[in-house]
Enzyme design. Structure first.
Site, PDB file in Angstrom:
ATOM      1  N   GLU A   1      -6.174  -9.653   0.974  1.00 18.14           N
ATOM      2  CA  GLU A   1      -5.863 -10.744   1.906  1.00 18.14           C
ATOM      3  C   GLU A   1      -7.024 -11.107   2.818  1.00 18.14           C
ATOM      4  O   GLU A   1      -7.104 -12.223   3.305  1.00 18.14           O
ATOM      5  CB  GLU A   1      -4.629 -10.375   2.748  1.00 18.14           C
ATOM      6  CG  GLU A   1      -4.912  -9.534   3.998  1.00 18.14           C
ATOM      7  CD  GLU A   1      -5.506  -8.152   3.716  1.00 18.14           C
ATOM      8  OE1 GLU A   1      -5.377  -7.675   2.571  1.00 18.14           O
ATOM      9  OE2 GLU A   1      -6.113  -7.564   4.630  1.00 18.14           O
TER      10      GLU A   1
ATOM     11  N   LYS B   1       0.842  -1.201   0.000  1.00 18.13           N
ATOM     12  CA  LYS B   1       0.000   0.000   0.000  1.00 18.13           C
ATOM     13  C   LYS B   1       0.877   1.250   0.000  1.00 18.13           C
ATOM     14  O   LYS B   1       2.005   1.213   0.476  1.00 18.13           O
ATOM     15  CB  LYS B   1      -0.860   0.029   1.278  1.00 18.13           C
ATOM     16  CG  LYS B   1      -1.997  -0.975   1.316  1.00 18.13           C
ATOM     17  CD  LYS B   1      -2.800  -0.829   2.598  1.00 18.13           C
ATOM     18  CE  LYS B   1      -3.916  -1.863   2.676  1.00 18.13           C
ATOM     19  NZ  LYS B   1      -4.958  -1.702   1.651  1.00 18.13           N
TER      20      LYS B   1
ATOM     21  N   ARG C   1     -10.193 -11.579   2.204  1.00 20.12           N
ATOM     22  CA  ARG C   1     -11.027 -12.659   1.652  1.00 20.12           C
ATOM     23  C   ARG C   1     -10.325 -14.005   1.754  1.00 20.12           C
ATOM     24  O   ARG C   1     -10.981 -15.033   1.875  1.00 20.12           O
ATOM     25  CB  ARG C   1     -11.413 -12.313   0.204  1.00 20.12           C
ATOM     26  CG  ARG C   1     -10.247 -12.147  -0.719  1.00 20.12           C
ATOM     27  CD  ARG C   1     -10.595 -11.355  -1.970  1.00 20.12           C
ATOM     28  NE  ARG C   1     -10.769  -9.922  -1.696  1.00 20.12           N
ATOM     29  CZ  ARG C   1     -11.110  -9.021  -2.609  1.00 20.12           C
ATOM     30  NH1 ARG C   1     -11.326  -9.389  -3.858  1.00 20.12           N
ATOM     31  NH2 ARG C   1     -11.241  -7.759  -2.285  1.00 20.12           N
TER      32      ARG C   1
HETATM   33  N1  BES Z   1      -7.941  -3.764   4.399  1.00 24.60           N
HETATM   34  C1  BES Z   1      -8.137  -3.434   3.043  1.00 24.60           C
HETATM   35  C2  BES Z   1      -9.454  -2.718   2.790  1.00 24.60           C
HETATM   36  C3  BES Z   1      -9.507  -1.288   3.179  1.00 24.60           C
HETATM   37  C4  BES Z   1      -9.105  -0.311   2.303  1.00 24.60           C
HETATM   38  C5  BES Z   1     -10.035  -0.921   4.376  1.00 24.60           C
HETATM   39  C6  BES Z   1      -9.200   1.008   2.633  1.00 24.60           C
HETATM   40  C7  BES Z   1     -10.140   0.398   4.719  1.00 24.60           C
HETATM   41  C8  BES Z   1      -9.726   1.364   3.848  1.00 24.60           C
HETATM   42  C9  BES Z   1      -8.144  -4.687   2.182  1.00 24.60           C
HETATM   43  O1  BES Z   1      -7.383  -5.738   2.627  1.00 24.60           O
HETATM   44  C10 BES Z   1      -7.616  -4.280   0.839  1.00 24.60           C
HETATM   45  O2  BES Z   1      -6.519  -3.852   0.781  1.00 24.60           O
HETATM   46  N2  BES Z   1      -8.435  -4.429  -0.192  1.00 24.60           N
HETATM   47  C11 BES Z   1      -8.053  -4.054  -1.492  1.00 24.60           C
HETATM   48  C12 BES Z   1      -8.615  -5.065  -2.464  1.00 24.60           C
HETATM   49  C13 BES Z   1      -8.113  -4.885  -3.864  1.00 24.60           C
HETATM   50  C14 BES Z   1      -6.644  -5.219  -3.945  1.00 24.60           C
HETATM   51  C15 BES Z   1      -8.900  -5.796  -4.759  1.00 24.60           C
HETATM   52  C16 BES Z   1      -8.612  -2.667  -1.782  1.00 24.60           C
HETATM   53  O3  BES Z   1      -9.760  -2.387  -1.402  1.00 24.60           O
HETATM   54  O4  BES Z   1      -7.902  -1.855  -2.332  1.00 24.60           O
HETATM   55 ZN    ZN Z   2      -7.088  -5.802   4.711  1.00 25.13          ZN
HETATM   56 ZN    ZN Z   3      -5.365  -5.568   2.008  1.00 24.72          ZN
END
Ligand code: BES
Ligand code: ZN
Ligand code: ZN
Length: 496
Positions: A349, A277, A351
């Site tokens: 991750e 990230k 899911r």
């Molecule tokens: N923990 C994150 C989701 C998240 C994002 C929570 C922003 C709160 C704020 C999750 O694990 C994630 O990173 N999801 C990705 C999925 C994508 C790679 C398909 C996302 O939402 O960007």
């Molecule tokens: Zn996450």
């Molecule tokens: Zn994530």
């Protein structure tokens, strides 16, 4: 904080502050507000005429030494339009009153309900509102504001006829409010203070204290059970994963009766892994265990509320780190169910760990599933920080959840689960892939991924990524963890 019932009439109540709420209607003080107006020699009418008291939602008007009352202060909180007023609004009003008075160094107050609100649900909402409003995120501050605390709240307006309802409501509201704060406290912990092992220890201690059956699976047991999806996320971290399993069994449990399975995502920190990230805002990813914390809070409450249905709570806990052993995009993993997964993005991750969590909950006997997870950034795009995203595989089960959300005063909105979206995660090199192939609908494909592991078992997924954390303080709630979805799920379970 003490919460009690105050049986005295308004005029006789001696307190640092008497609080009530005022509706936004044109026809002047009514009912108990009219009573109060009369006692104070027309104070409310005068404030109303001068424009200082409108009843607009969450407006606050403080009067010192109100004549005709024994209370040192009178606090009037706006309750909005009378025909839109409900227990959700009452909960907020109580929370606003508490936070308003706390910052002014008042230590105790009496909250007077309006005519018609002296019900069990009313007392429950006030207790929940006060307890959740009292929660602060200053645990790690060394200069805590020592004079800012509320010692006691008394609820007035419940006469002899409403005594039992009031006391039952207070007791129930306390259990639920404290469970919500328990969850929020876990979410507030930074990842260096809350690793998967520490989370498991805290869950274990909570369950034992509450008298619930608990089992913590360590990395070896997780490997023995072939939870390959959970392990794939954990392998990038030096901190080992844990699978937390807590069971509530009702006294009169019957064989063959339905069993609710609660599965909560507990990524104690989500760096994204190798699909890392951006640095900006990454610190917030300590709250990526909010779904798991919610489920633990629910179990704590159930031990006291003793509903008539068996509940199994499964919380997969891990870090998502880009260590030398981390999984890489393109890696293929085998979940506990035997399904193979192509990991196209290591940041999807949640899911993965829920796949094994959901499968394990079914194996343990769950007949009805709910998962709660900070799953996707896409849900923030769709619903902002207002509504929880709801996804379901079974109309009856999902309708029950939506009704419970309404009753518990938590905003939730259902999104579609058409078969077309399932196509998005069809795998090229494995059974399924962990992200959709660039066609949008990111929250829905995330939900479909989890659903693949729920199979035919009625299942609901709650995406709380937008709602589990308040970026700004609200007048009724501190900035930070909200504990969202806990009240709805407790309502769903206790009314099952
Ligand atoms: N923990 C994150 C989701 C998240 C994002 C929570 C922003 C709160 C704020 C999750 O694990 C994630 O990173 N999801 C990705 C999925 C994508 C790679 C398909 C996302 O939402 O960007
Ligand atoms: Zn996450
Ligand atoms: Zn994530």
């Amino acid at each position: 904080m003490k919460i009690t019932r105050e049986p005295k009439p308004f005029a006789a109540i001696e307190t640092e502050a008497l609080v009530t709420y005022i509706f936004d209607d044109s026809d002047g003080p009514q009912g108990r507000a009219a009573e109060l107006d009369k006692l104070t020699g027309g104070l409310l009418s005068r404030l109303n005429k001068s424009g200082e008291l409108t009843g607009k939602s969450l407006e606050t008007t403080l009067v010192h030494a109100p004549s005709g009352l024994k209370a040192a202060r009178l606090l009037l909180v706006g309750a909005g339009k009378r025909d839109q007023f409900n227990t959700a609004a009452l909960r907020k009003v109580a929370g606003v009153a508490l936070r308003y008075l706390k910052t002014r160094s008042v230590h105790s107050f009496v909250f007077a309900v309006r005519e018609g609100d002296a019900t069990e649900e009313g007392a429950q909402a006030i207790a929940e509102g006060a307890i959740t409003a009292d929660f602060e995120t200053d645990k790690y501050k060394t200069d805590k504001k020592k004079d800012k605390f509320i010692e006691s709240v008394a609820i007035a307006g419940y006469g002899d006829a409403e005594k039992a309802a009031g006391e039952k409501g207070i007791a129930r509201g306390r259990i639920i409010g404290e469970a919500q704060n328990f969850a929020r406290d876990l979410v507030n912990e930074p990842s260096n203070k809350l690793t998967p092992r520490i989370l498991a220890e805290k869950a274990d201690a909570m369950a034992k204290e509450a008298g619930l059956a608990v089992e913590i699976l360590d990395e070896k047991k997780i490997a023995d059970l072939k939870m390959g999806a959970l392990l794939s996320v954990a392998q990038g971290s030096v901190e080992p994963p844990r699978m937390i399993v807590i069971t509530y069994t009702p006294a009169n449990a019957k064989p063959g009766a339905p069993v609710i399975g609660l599965v909560g995502k507990a990524v104690t920190f989500d760096t994204g892994g190798i699909s890392i990230k951006p640095a900006d805002g990454m610190e917030k990813m300590k709250y990526d265990m909010a779904g798991g914390a919610t489920m633990l809070g629910i179990m704590r409450a159930l031990a006291a509320l003793k509903p008539n249905v068996k509940v199994i709570c499964v919380v997969p806990a891990t870090e998502n780190m880009p260590g030398g052993k981390a999984q890489k995009p393109g890696d293929i993993q085998t979940a506990m169910s035997g399904k193979t997964i192509e990991v196209l993005n290591t940041d999807a991750e949640g899911r993965l760990i829920l796949a094994d969590g959901v499968h394990y909950a079914k194996q343990l006997g769950a007949t009805h599933l709910v998962d709660s997870a900070t799953l996707t950034g896409a849900i923030v795009v769709a619903l902002a920080n207002v509504n929880v995203g709801v996804f379901g595989s079974d109309r009856t089960w999902t309708d029950k959840l939506l009704a419970s959300a309404k009753a518990a005063g938590e905003k939730m909105w259902e999104l579609p689960m058409d078969d077309e979206y399932r196509e998005f995660i069809k795998g090229s090199f494995a059974d399924i892939q962990n992200v959709g192939s660039g066609k949008g609908g990111g929250s829905i494909t995330g939900a479909w991924f989890i659903r693949e592991f729920a199979g035919d078992t009625p299942w609901i997924h709650l995406d709380i990524a937008g709602t589990a954390w308040n970026d700004e303080a609200k007048p009724w709630l501190a900035k930070g963890p909200t504990g969202v979805s806990l009240r709805t799920l407790i309502h769903l379970i206790t009314s099952f």
